[in-house]
Design an enzyme around this catalytic site. Structure first.
Site, PDB file in Angstrom:
ATOM      1  N   GLU A 282      28.284 131.435   5.635  1.00 56.16           N
ATOM      2  CA  GLU A 282      29.042 132.062   6.592  1.00 56.16           C
ATOM      3  C   GLU A 282      29.514 133.154   5.737  1.00 56.16           C
ATOM      4  O   GLU A 282      30.421 133.541   5.178  1.00 56.16           O
ATOM      5  CB  GLU A 282      30.564 131.342   6.836  1.00 56.16           C
ATOM      6  CG  GLU A 282      31.320 132.065   7.858  1.00 56.16           C
ATOM      7  CD  GLU A 282      32.491 131.212   8.353  1.00 56.16           C
ATOM      8  OE1 GLU A 282      32.767 131.155   9.563  1.00 56.16           O
ATOM      9  OE2 GLU A 282      33.339 131.051   7.360  1.00 56.16           O
TER      10      GLU A 282
ATOM     11  N   GLU B 144      39.851 123.784   8.203  1.00 53.83           N
ATOM     12  CA  GLU B 144      39.516 124.830   7.218  1.00 53.83           C
ATOM     13  C   GLU B 144      40.608 125.863   6.902  1.00 53.83           C
ATOM     14  O   GLU B 144      41.183 126.478   7.863  1.00 53.83           O
ATOM     15  CB  GLU B 144      38.356 125.639   7.772  1.00 53.83           C
ATOM     16  CG  GLU B 144      37.954 126.783   6.733  1.00 53.83           C
ATOM     17  CD  GLU B 144      37.085 127.565   7.473  1.00 53.83           C
ATOM     18  OE1 GLU B 144      36.648 128.458   6.538  1.00 53.83           O
ATOM     19  OE2 GLU B 144      36.720 127.619   8.829  1.00 53.83           O
TER      20      GLU B 144
END
Length: 179
Positions: free
Chosen positions: A146, A47
């Site tokens: 998130e 990520e």
């Protein structure tokens, strides 16, 4: 699926001066991890995290950098975890980035920019448009939320209920037309 972190530029080090060594180490570590994960039929995810707001020292910052590293690693069980919050901050152009990197994507995460709150909070991103784009690309994976909810969990997921209703879906995800 498991997120394999890239690490941070050492405190006091010049990013450009250590970039080559960090990339080499990251690639070696990813190959090792991918081989172990393959034995368990698991997927590793990398990520890119923005270094403008979230973590100035995080090594992996853009989808372009992640794509280059994934190509160099060359393992089919390693994919891109594309967090649209970080992608927007570092590069913008979300539609083209989603299309360009779609074959590499193993997971997507969302949060509104700049506040990192619910998708329906004020901000830069048009999530109904992004969700339609993901559908048009035939994305079948999960979309992880998130973000820092402004209230409790149920309140923080209110946007999803509203989104489902705007699409003619029940909370369970079933269509009203099939009832």
């Amino acid at each position: 699926r498991i997120h394999l972190m890239a690490g941070r530029v050492p405190l006091g080090a010049d990013r450009a001066a250590v970039a080559g060594e960090m990339e080499t180490t990251f690639i070696e570590n990813l190959r090792y991890a991918a081989d172990l994960l393959a034995q368990e039929d698991m997927m590793g995810l990398v990520e890119p995290i923005n270094n403008r707001i979230t973590d100035p020292r995080y090594y992996l910052n853009t989808p372009q950098q992640a794509a280059t590293i994934l190509e160099k690693v060359g393992r089919p069980n390693l994919k891109l975890q594309l967090d649209l919050f970080h992608c927007q901050i570092m590069d913008g152009n979300l539609s083209r980035n989603l299309e360009k990197y779609f074959p590499l994507i193993g997971h997507i995460q969302i949060a509104q920019v700049p506040g990192r709150h619910e998708p329906d909070s004020p901000g830069e991103l048009n999530f109904p448009y992004i969700f339609k784009l993901l559908e048009s690309l035939s994305y079948t994976g999960y979309v992880g939320c998130e973000y820092a909810p402004k209230g409790d969990t149920l309140e923080g997921l209110g946007w999803l209920r509203s989104y489902w209703e705007s699409r003619g879906l029940q909370q369970s995800g079933t269509s009203k037309a099939t009832e």
